[in-house]
Design an enzyme around this catalytic site. Structure first.
Site, PDB file in Angstrom:
ATOM      1  N   GLU A 288     -22.954  -2.935  16.475  1.00  0.00           N
ATOM      2  CA  GLU A 288     -21.691  -3.685  16.505  1.00  0.00           C
ATOM      3  C   GLU A 288     -21.898  -5.120  16.984  1.00  0.00           C
ATOM      4  O   GLU A 288     -21.274  -5.571  17.950  1.00  0.00           O
ATOM      5  CB  GLU A 288     -20.662  -2.950  17.374  1.00  0.00           C
ATOM      6  CG  GLU A 288     -20.337  -1.564  16.816  1.00  0.00           C
ATOM      7  CD  GLU A 288     -19.265  -0.812  17.591  1.00  0.00           C
ATOM      8  OE1 GLU A 288     -19.118  -1.050  18.792  1.00  0.00           O
ATOM      9  OE2 GLU A 288     -18.587   0.015  16.956  1.00  0.00           O
ATOM     10  N   ASP A 367     -17.569   8.581  16.226  1.00  0.00           N
ATOM     11  CA  ASP A 367     -17.153   7.816  17.393  1.00  0.00           C
ATOM     12  C   ASP A 367     -15.981   8.473  18.119  1.00  0.00           C
ATOM     13  O   ASP A 367     -14.860   7.980  18.034  1.00  0.00           O
ATOM     14  CB  ASP A 367     -16.763   6.399  16.951  1.00  0.00           C
ATOM     15  CG  ASP A 367     -16.625   5.455  18.132  1.00  0.00           C
ATOM     16  OD1 ASP A 367     -16.962   5.858  19.241  1.00  0.00           O
ATOM     17  OD2 ASP A 367     -16.171   4.317  17.930  1.00  0.00           O
ATOM     18  N   GLU A 395      -9.623   6.758  24.045  1.00  0.00           N
ATOM     19  CA  GLU A 395      -9.480   5.759  22.986  1.00  0.00           C
ATOM     20  C   GLU A 395      -8.836   6.333  21.722  1.00  0.00           C
ATOM     21  O   GLU A 395      -7.880   5.772  21.197  1.00  0.00           O
ATOM     22  CB  GLU A 395     -10.860   5.175  22.654  1.00  0.00           C
ATOM     23  CG  GLU A 395     -10.812   4.177  21.517  1.00  0.00           C
ATOM     24  CD  GLU A 395     -12.169   3.555  21.218  1.00  0.00           C
ATOM     25  OE1 GLU A 395     -13.155   3.893  21.898  1.00  0.00           O
ATOM     26  OE2 GLU A 395     -12.227   2.714  20.301  1.00  0.00           O
TER      27      GLU A 395
HETATM   28  C1  BDP Z   1     -16.244   2.424  20.208  1.00  0.00           C
HETATM   29  C2  BDP Z   1     -15.315   1.453  20.810  1.00  0.00           C
HETATM   30  C3  BDP Z   1     -15.956   0.133  21.146  1.00  0.00           C
HETATM   31  C4  BDP Z   1     -17.246   0.384  21.919  1.00  0.00           C
HETATM   32  C5  BDP Z   1     -18.152   1.267  21.096  1.00  0.00           C
HETATM   33  C6  BDP Z   1     -19.415   1.685  21.836  1.00  0.00           C
HETATM   34  O1  BDP Z   1     -14.251   1.235  19.919  1.00  0.00           O
HETATM   35  O2  BDP Z   1     -15.042  -0.605  21.900  1.00  0.00           O
HETATM   36  O3  BDP Z   1     -17.871  -0.801  22.237  1.00  0.00           O
HETATM   37  O4  BDP Z   1     -17.501   2.459  20.791  1.00  0.00           O
HETATM   38  O5  BDP Z   1     -19.488   2.840  22.218  1.00  0.00           O
HETATM   39  O6  BDP Z   1     -15.689   3.679  20.465  1.00  0.00           O
HETATM   40  O7  BDP Z   1     -20.323   0.899  21.998  1.00  0.00           O
END
Ligand code: BDP
Length: 681
Positions: A288, A367, A395
């Protein structure tokens, strides 16, 4: 009652119950070590609140009825007399023994380390606050998992990534908080649930947090580490892979460049000079948009080993996250299925990681959705240390506005049979290190707390934090046992209260799943903030999160035969189960298969009818939660009652929005009416 004390509320024990605990006249402790002093304070505090009496602390209490605590051979005669060689050798590093001395009636806690003594005290306080008998105790407990860790996703500006309970208790205005009272109270909560490690900053490390590794911030980080140390908890930092560039003045972060390696070695020395028992680094790299070794054509083994080498002289570890996937992929290219990514990236590297590297793998391949299969990477790397990552912060499970007790979900994951090394290869045996005999292993989870008075926003979400700690200590505990402990300790022991709240907690995951995304497909949420329904929110973007719904059907074909091939990452029977549309369990059908709306599930219903039914029922069940909680008015404090009532009311209304949007969408796509003729907008 505000919820601030959480499960350490220590409700006063009623006079008719108090008798069995009334005889203790003091605490006998001879050791000065910090965590043992903490244990003494905790015991005094708990007993004072529950029994209304102040206990004198002394070094000798042979002739009295006392609480005695200490390490084996640490100078406490009562401890040494009570535990025989067999018991002592059964107690591992952080374990403890508790025994009622039949001659004197004293309660004796012994351990081989100071933190073991502290865990023993919290265990005893748990027994007393849940009104259990202590007359004939003979307990031996060892934590099943070595690392029992919390990951804060807190940013230095005081915000929290995916935080739903206020601002950070660690940071404000780009500094570490000066008054650490609240941090200390958090350390109490964590230690009392059995946890022993924490990383205090977000895995997305931006420029300011990169500076934690500099002398401008290290003294403050050391202050925080000191608070956690007194509760037996080790401090870790999330680090920015590009630190040598951002704060080191180097022109590269290439893990094979000698200057970069030297930079990290010097950095590690500085960190350990400030915090001698520092835990290590947590790293999100090449994920990301965060930097990582890919920039230099190196892989994750190169990247993590470089850090591991720097930390090794001090006994530090590198926790390297496997949440690695291409977040800018072309959605038409199914070969880049996001679900495959962690396994595809890491499996080929098995055997190349240093023994102080641990790979941290999210429980599912995508996720933290309300329903996902278990990550096939866990157990697939027999020569590599692994730990599991859960998400306590809700989340994708209602953001602490909706009730969702997650322990049953985690239990399902932990009990999952992977067949990694034949029968008996459950996830819990992989992450506790026993299946492959790993040097390091354990649990990590993203915290759900902030500076809201009750810590978690939704008071009942405290049960998730507590439950996570208890499961990390002992994954054999049932979701019900954990819920009951939490209810009795946090809310009180009234029997109706216990049974109503227990029912609410135990139903909540299935209720949430019912009115949100169906049959394991996931992702029908609003982009970015992830709250509320939006069926196509992620459908045409590049995040790799699709449902492929059209007028004929829905679901992602992840079979080997015709789809992305993800199902083939599972071993033996699991592969066969998921590959076949006939055998795939209903709750994961759309994760693995694309089927027509008229496909008949094992339940006997068609997919479309299942969607309608669960969404109507989910709303009704959410409404019942409101009524159940209303029936408890008067059994819990007024403030607490109102807080929870408000959240449940919001949930019930919001569940209707989910129902209407999801049902309408699929009615329009499929053109098939609800068999029960209910109103769909
Ligand atoms: C996702 C989230 C994000 C996190 C990412 C992570 O949306 O904000 O940075 O995972 O785990 O669930 O790195």
């Amino acid at each position: 009652q505000t919820g601030y004390q959480a499960w350490l509320e220590y409700h006063p024990i009623a006079l008719n119950q108090v008798e069995q605990y009334a005889g203790y006249s003091g605490i006998v402790c001879t050791e000065k070590e910090e965590a043992i002093q903490t244990a003494v304070q905790e015991l005094s505090r708990g007993i004072s609140k529950m029994l209304g009496k102040e206990l004198a602390v002394s070094g000798n209490g042979e002739d009295k009825v006392v609480f005695a605590l200490g390490t084996f051979g640490g100078g406490n005669a009562l401890v040494d007399r009570t535990f025989d060689e067999g018991t002592r050798s059964a107690i591992k590093a952080e374990g403890f023994a508790i025994k009622t001395d039949q001659a004197s009636g004293s309660l004796v806690i012994g351990a081989s380390s100071a933190s073991g003594v502290l865990y023993g005290v919290f265990h005893l306080l748990r027994l007393i606050s849940t009104h259990q008998s202590v007359n004939k105790l003979d307990i031996i407990e060892n934590p099943v998992n070595m690392l029992r860790m919390i990951n804060q996703w807190d940013n230095i500006d005081g915000s929290i990534e995916r935080g739903y309970a206020g601002k950070s208790i660690f940071f404000e205005n780009n500094r570490i908080t000066t008054d650490l009272t609240r941090v200390r109270d958090y350390a109490r909560l964590l230690a009392s649930s059995g946890l022993n490690a924490i990383s205090i900053n977000n895995v997305n490390v931006h420029h300011w947090e990169t500076k934690f590794l500099t002398e401008e911030y290290l003294p403050d980080v050391a202050r925080v580490a000191g608070v956690f140390r007194s509760y037996g908890i080790k401090l870790f930092l999330s680090v920015n892979y590009a630190s040598p560039l951002e704060i080191g003045g180097l022109s590269t972060a290439d893990p094979l460049d000698p200057a970069v390696r030297e930079w990290w070695r010097v950095k590690a020395a500085e960190v350990y000079a400030a915090i001698p028992d520092f835990g290590g680094f947590l790293v999100k790299a090449d994920s990301e948009n965060r930097p990582g070794p890919f920039t230099y054509d190196r892989d994750h083994a190169d990247g993590s080993n470089m850090l591991a080498e720097a930390l090794k002289p001090y006994g530090g570890i590198v926790i390297w996250r496997c949440f690695v996937y291409n977040c800018k992929q072309d959605w038409r290219d199914r070969a880049t299925d996001r679900a495959r990514a962690a396994y595809d990236h890491f499996k080929p590297l098995d055997g190349r990681f240093m023994d102080n590297v641990i790979l941290q793998v999210k429980n599912g391949p995508m996720d933290f959705q309300v329903r996902e299969p278990v990550s096939p990477l866990i157990g697939a790397m027999e020569a590599t240390n692994q730990m599991i990552e859960f998400q306590i912060t809700q989340e994708y499970t209602g953001q602490q506005r909706h009730l969702c007790y997650l322990v049953p979900q985690w239990k399902e994951v932990l009990d999952f049979e992977t067949y990694a090394k034949g029968d008996g290869s459950s996830i819990k045996r992989i992450v506790d290190g026993s299946l492959y005999g790993n040097r390091f292993s354990g649990f990590a989870a993203v915290s759900n707390i902030g500076n809201d008075t009750n810590w978690t926003g939704h008071l009942l979400a405290q049960a998730n934090l507590y439950g996570y700690g208890r499961l990390a200590w002992n994954p054999e505990l049932s979701a019900e046992e954990i819920a009951e402990e939490w209810i009795r300790m946090a809310l009180g022991g009234d029997e109706k209260l216990v049974s109503v709240v227990m029912g609410m907690l135990m139903d909540s995951w299935s209720i949430y799943e019912a009115y949100t995304s169906p049959l394991g497909v996931g992702w029908m949420v609003n982009p970015d903030h992830h709250y509320g329904p939006n069926v196509d929110g992620y459908e045409y973007s590049k995040w790799g999160t699709y449902h492929f719904a059209d007028c004929h059907g829905i679901g992602v074909d992840r079979t080997k035969a015709a789809g992305t091939g993800y199902a083939a990452q599972y071993k033996g029977k699991n592969y066969e189960t998921y590959e076949s549309v006939e055998n795939c369990p209903d709750e994961l059908l759309l994760f693995f298969h694309h089927v027509p709306y008229t496909h008949v599930l094992h339940s006997g219903q068609t997919v479309i009818q299942h969607i309608y039914n669960t969404h109507f029922e989910g709303v009704e069940r959410a409404e019942q939660l409101v009524a159940k909680w209303a029936s408890l008015e008067g059994s819990v404090g007024e403030l607490v009652h109102k807080q929870v009532a408000d959240r449940l009311a919001e949930q019930a209304t919001h569940a209707q929005e989910w129902r209407d949007m999801i049902n309408t969408y699929f009615y329009r796509k499929s053109g098939i009416a609800d068999a029960l003729g209910r109103k769909i907008y």
